[in-house]
Design a protein around this motif. Structure first.
Motif, PDB file in Angstrom:
ATOM      1  N   SER A   1       0.824  -1.217   0.000  1.00 36.44           N
ATOM      2  CA  SER A   1       0.000   0.000   0.000  1.00 36.44           C
ATOM      3  C   SER A   1       0.856   1.264   0.000  1.00 36.44           C
ATOM      4  O   SER A   1       0.397   2.329  -0.431  1.00 36.44           O
ATOM      5  N   ASN A   2       2.103   1.169   0.453  1.00 36.26           N
ATOM      6  CA  ASN A   2       2.991   2.331   0.438  1.00 36.26           C
ATOM      7  C   ASN A   2       3.497   2.642  -0.971  1.00 36.26           C
ATOM      8  O   ASN A   2       3.825   3.795  -1.276  1.00 36.26           O
ATOM      9  N   LEU A   3       3.583   1.626  -1.823  1.00 34.16           N
ATOM     10  CA  LEU A   3       4.064   1.838  -3.184  1.00 34.16           C
ATOM     11  C   LEU A   3       3.035   2.587  -4.022  1.00 34.16           C
ATOM     12  O   LEU A   3       1.829   2.415  -3.858  1.00 34.16           O
ATOM     13  N   LYS A   4       3.534   3.377  -4.954  1.00 34.19           N
ATOM     14  CA  LYS A   4       2.655   3.933  -5.984  1.00 34.19           C
ATOM     15  C   LYS A   4       2.299   2.861  -6.998  1.00 34.19           C
ATOM     16  O   LYS A   4       1.139   2.731  -7.406  1.00 34.19           O
ATOM     17  N   ARG A   5       3.308   2.062  -7.395  1.00 29.84           N
ATOM     18  CA  ARG A   5       3.078   1.023  -8.399  1.00 29.84           C
ATOM     19  C   ARG A   5       4.245   0.049  -8.413  1.00 29.84           C
ATOM     20  O   ARG A   5       5.381   0.413  -8.113  1.00 29.84           O
ATOM     21  N   LEU A   6       3.948  -1.179  -8.747  1.00 22.40           N
ATOM     22  CA  LEU A   6       4.947  -2.195  -9.034  1.00 22.40           C
ATOM     23  C   LEU A   6       4.844  -2.545 -10.514  1.00 22.40           C
ATOM     24  O   LEU A   6       3.771  -2.892 -10.988  1.00 22.40           O
ATOM     25  N   VAL A   7       5.958  -2.437 -11.223  1.00 22.75           N
ATOM     26  CA  VAL A   7       6.013  -2.809 -12.636  1.00 22.75           C
ATOM     27  C   VAL A   7       6.977  -3.989 -12.761  1.00 22.75           C
ATOM     28  O   VAL A   7       8.111  -3.918 -12.289  1.00 22.75           O
ATOM     29  N   ILE A   8       6.516  -5.056 -13.381  1.00 25.92           N
ATOM     30  CA  ILE A   8       7.274  -6.311 -13.429  1.00 25.92           C
ATOM     31  C   ILE A   8       7.587  -6.658 -14.877  1.00 25.92           C
ATOM     32  O   ILE A   8       6.686  -6.698 -15.723  1.00 25.92           O
ATOM     33  N   MET A   9       8.864  -6.923 -15.172  1.00 26.09           N
ATOM     34  CA  MET A   9       9.194  -7.558 -16.436  1.00 26.09           C
ATOM     35  C   MET A   9       9.160  -9.050 -16.195  1.00 26.09           C
ATOM     36  O   MET A   9      10.034  -9.602 -15.526  1.00 26.09           O
ATOM     37  N   GLY A  10       8.146  -9.698 -16.730  1.00 25.65           N
ATOM     38  CA  GLY A  10       8.045 -11.128 -16.513  1.00 25.65           C
ATOM     39  C   GLY A  10       6.746 -11.673 -17.061  1.00 25.65           C
ATOM     40  O   GLY A  10       5.790 -10.946 -17.321  1.00 25.65           O
ATOM     41  N   GLY A  11       6.734 -12.978 -17.235  1.00 30.61           N
ATOM     42  CA  GLY A  11       5.522 -13.660 -17.619  1.00 30.61           C
ATOM     43  C   GLY A  11       5.317 -13.769 -19.119  1.00 30.61           C
ATOM     44  O   GLY A  11       5.948 -13.064 -19.919  1.00 30.61           O
ATOM     45  N   ALA A  12       4.443 -14.684 -19.473  1.00 28.08           N
ATOM     46  CA  ALA A  12       4.025 -14.912 -20.853  1.00 28.08           C
ATOM     47  C   ALA A  12       2.578 -15.384 -20.777  1.00 28.08           C
ATOM     48  O   ALA A  12       2.308 -16.575 -20.699  1.00 28.08           O
ATOM     49  N   VAL A  13       1.660 -14.439 -20.735  1.00 28.65           N
ATOM     50  CA  VAL A  13       0.254 -14.762 -20.487  1.00 28.65           C
ATOM     51  C   VAL A  13      -0.454 -15.209 -21.760  1.00 28.65           C
ATOM     52  O   VAL A  13      -1.243 -16.154 -21.749  1.00 28.65           O
ATOM     53  N   PHE A  14      -0.156 -14.522 -22.865  1.00 29.98           N
ATOM     54  CA  PHE A  14      -0.857 -14.798 -24.124  1.00 29.98           C
ATOM     55  C   PHE A  14       0.056 -15.409 -25.192  1.00 29.98           C
ATOM     56  O   PHE A  14      -0.351 -15.535 -26.344  1.00 29.98           O
ATOM     57  N   CYS A  15       1.276 -15.758 -24.820  1.00 31.38           N
ATOM     58  CA  CYS A  15       2.237 -16.275 -25.793  1.00 31.38           C
ATOM     59  C   CYS A  15       3.093 -17.346 -25.127  1.00 31.38           C
ATOM     60  O   CYS A  15       3.075 -17.486 -23.899  1.00 31.38           O
ATOM     61  N   PRO A  16       3.885 -18.103 -25.889  1.00 26.55           N
ATOM     62  CA  PRO A  16       4.772 -19.099 -25.277  1.00 26.55           C
ATOM     63  C   PRO A  16       5.880 -18.442 -24.452  1.00 26.55           C
ATOM     64  O   PRO A  16       6.185 -17.254 -24.601  1.00 26.55           O
ATOM     65  N   GLY A  17       6.491 -19.251 -23.575  1.00 23.73           N
ATOM     66  CA  GLY A  17       7.596 -18.775 -22.762  1.00 23.73           C
ATOM     67  C   GLY A  17       8.901 -18.719 -23.526  1.00 23.73           C
ATOM     68  O   GLY A  17       8.956 -19.014 -24.722  1.00 23.73           O
ATOM     69  N   ASN A  18       9.975 -18.341 -22.804  1.00 27.12           N
ATOM     70  CA  ASN A  18      11.293 -18.319 -23.444  1.00 27.12           C
ATOM     71  C   ASN A  18      12.300 -19.254 -22.780  1.00 27.12           C
ATOM     72  O   ASN A  18      13.280 -19.641 -23.409  1.00 27.12           O
ATOM     73  N   ILE A  19      12.054 -19.615 -21.517  1.00 31.05           N
ATOM     74  CA  ILE A  19      12.972 -20.570 -20.889  1.00 31.05           C
ATOM     75  C   ILE A  19      12.424 -21.994 -21.011  1.00 31.05           C
ATOM     76  O   ILE A  19      13.168 -22.962 -21.083  1.00 31.05           O
ATOM     77  N   THR A  20      11.104 -22.111 -21.040  1.00 29.56           N
ATOM     78  CA  THR A  20      10.408 -23.339 -21.436  1.00 29.56           C
ATOM     79  C   THR A  20       9.250 -22.925 -22.334  1.00 29.56           C
ATOM     80  O   THR A  20       8.970 -21.731 -22.501  1.00 29.56           O
ATOM     81  N   GLU A  21       8.561 -23.905 -22.863  1.00 28.79           N
ATOM     82  CA  GLU A  21       7.389 -23.612 -23.692  1.00 28.79           C
ATOM     83  C   GLU A  21       6.346 -22.816 -22.920  1.00 28.79           C
ATOM     84  O   GLU A  21       5.591 -22.022 -23.490  1.00 28.79           O
ATOM     85  N   HIS A  22       6.323 -23.016 -21.594  1.00 29.26           N
ATOM     86  CA  HIS A  22       5.255 -22.442 -20.775  1.00 29.26           C
ATOM     87  C   HIS A  22       5.663 -21.184 -20.019  1.00 29.26           C
ATOM     88  O   HIS A  22       4.781 -20.396 -19.648  1.00 29.26           O
ATOM     89  N   ALA A  23       6.945 -20.980 -19.773  1.00 25.20           N
ATOM     90  CA  ALA A  23       7.357 -19.996 -18.775  1.00 25.20           C
ATOM     91  C   ALA A  23       8.390 -19.008 -19.285  1.00 25.20           C
ATOM     92  O   ALA A  23       9.282 -19.353 -20.068  1.00 25.20           O
TER      93      ALA A  23
END
Length: 303
Positions: free
Chosen positions: A140-162
């Protein structure tokens, strides 16, 4: 905008930190380091080295060495080189880490800059999960958290899924998505649309003979990996795109989605929509050419 980058430098991390240093909208107030592309002590050394090259005197707080529940980690040497910066292996130790570990530093800075601080996490999410556990008010103290990560609508890069950052500590990522602050997820769904080619690095080096030339030099190793493994003529501006999203979110098309991270089995690290989870903003499209232009113009302003 006050920003802390949680990072594991890393060639693309170096690019993102250089962008943050050059962006007039950003006041970079610290770096926190984590295992990932490198061992955590390498991450911290590389972070301090980058800040010295950029002429910035800000804290570097060292964080997690390993994923949750593990006592080992193998860096992505084949992607980023043995020391994290491609073929550059003689990287000096400059300065010292902050006295506080990363999670404590993050929690303290969020209290000091309540409602103003953005944290951009461009490595595994272990430090962020640790800060949430440490201080119930951190989110709640943060204004925002921005994350570089995930593959929600596409394949992964370290595995097919992730995607790699989520995969390297799936349990921590799942914990962050269970009780998130206001969060933007900048995943492979958009970062693979921001291809930065050898010619772009050459142009950057000609315009920025110190920092641009450094990024050009360390990029050769990275570009070779992308060419050999993916058949691509450039690299995605993964981490830089996340930093750009901190201040230019109208450039992105986002969906409001709850996410669960698969923590076990063959789909380890997969980021799956889960309507029972709190919603976060998941980037699903971006003007990749505009990201490339903005990155180049800002970093080219550095000496």
């Amino acid at each position: 905008m006050k920003l802390i980058i949680d990072t594991d430098p890393g060639i693309d991390d170096a690019m993102a930190i250089a962008y943050a240093a050059a962006a007039p909208e950003i006041e970079l107030v610290g770096l926190t380091t984590v295992f990932g592309n490198t061992y955590v002590h390498q991450s911290s050394r590389n972070a301090r080295y980058l800040l010295d090259k950029l002429g910035l005197s800000i804290p570097v707080a060292q964080g997690a060495s390993f994923p949750r529940g593990s006592e080992s980690h193998t860096p992505s040497e084949y992607v980023h080189g043995p020391e994290g910066f491609g073929d550059l292996t003689d990287i000096p130790e400059i300065g010292y880490n902050h006295a506080l570990p990363a999670a404590e530093f993050l929690a303290e800075m969020a209290r000091v800059h309540k409602g103003e601080l953005v944290v951009c996490a461009i490595g595994p999410l272990t430090n962020i999960a640790d800060a949430i556990r440490l201080d119930p008010e951190f989110s709640s103290n943060l204004k925002r958290l921005v994350i570089m990560g995930g593959a929600v609508f596409c394949p992964g890069n370290i595995t097919e899924h992730a995607e790699a950052n989520i995969y390297h500590d799936a349990a921590a990522a799942n914990e962050v998505f269970a009780t998130p602050p206001e969060t933007v997820l900048v995943g492979l769904d958009v970062t693979l649309k921001t291809l930065y080619e050898a010619a772009d690095f050459e142009a950057l080096a000609s315009r920025s003979p110190h920092m641009g030339a450094f990024l050009h030099d360390i990029s050769r190793f990275y570009l070779k990996f992308y060419k050999e493994i993916g058949g691509l003529e450039g690299c995605g501006l993964h981490d830089s795109t996340a930093v750009i999203a901190c201040t230019h979110d109208p450039m992105f098309d986002m969906a409001s989605i709850g996410l669960q991270v698969i923590a076990h089995g063959p789909e380890l690290g997969a980021t799956r929509p889960d309507p029972s989870r709190p919603s976060i903003s998941v980037c699903r499209n971006v003007d990749g050419a505009e990201v490339v232009r903005l990155f180049t113009d800002r970093v080219a302003s550095l000496p």
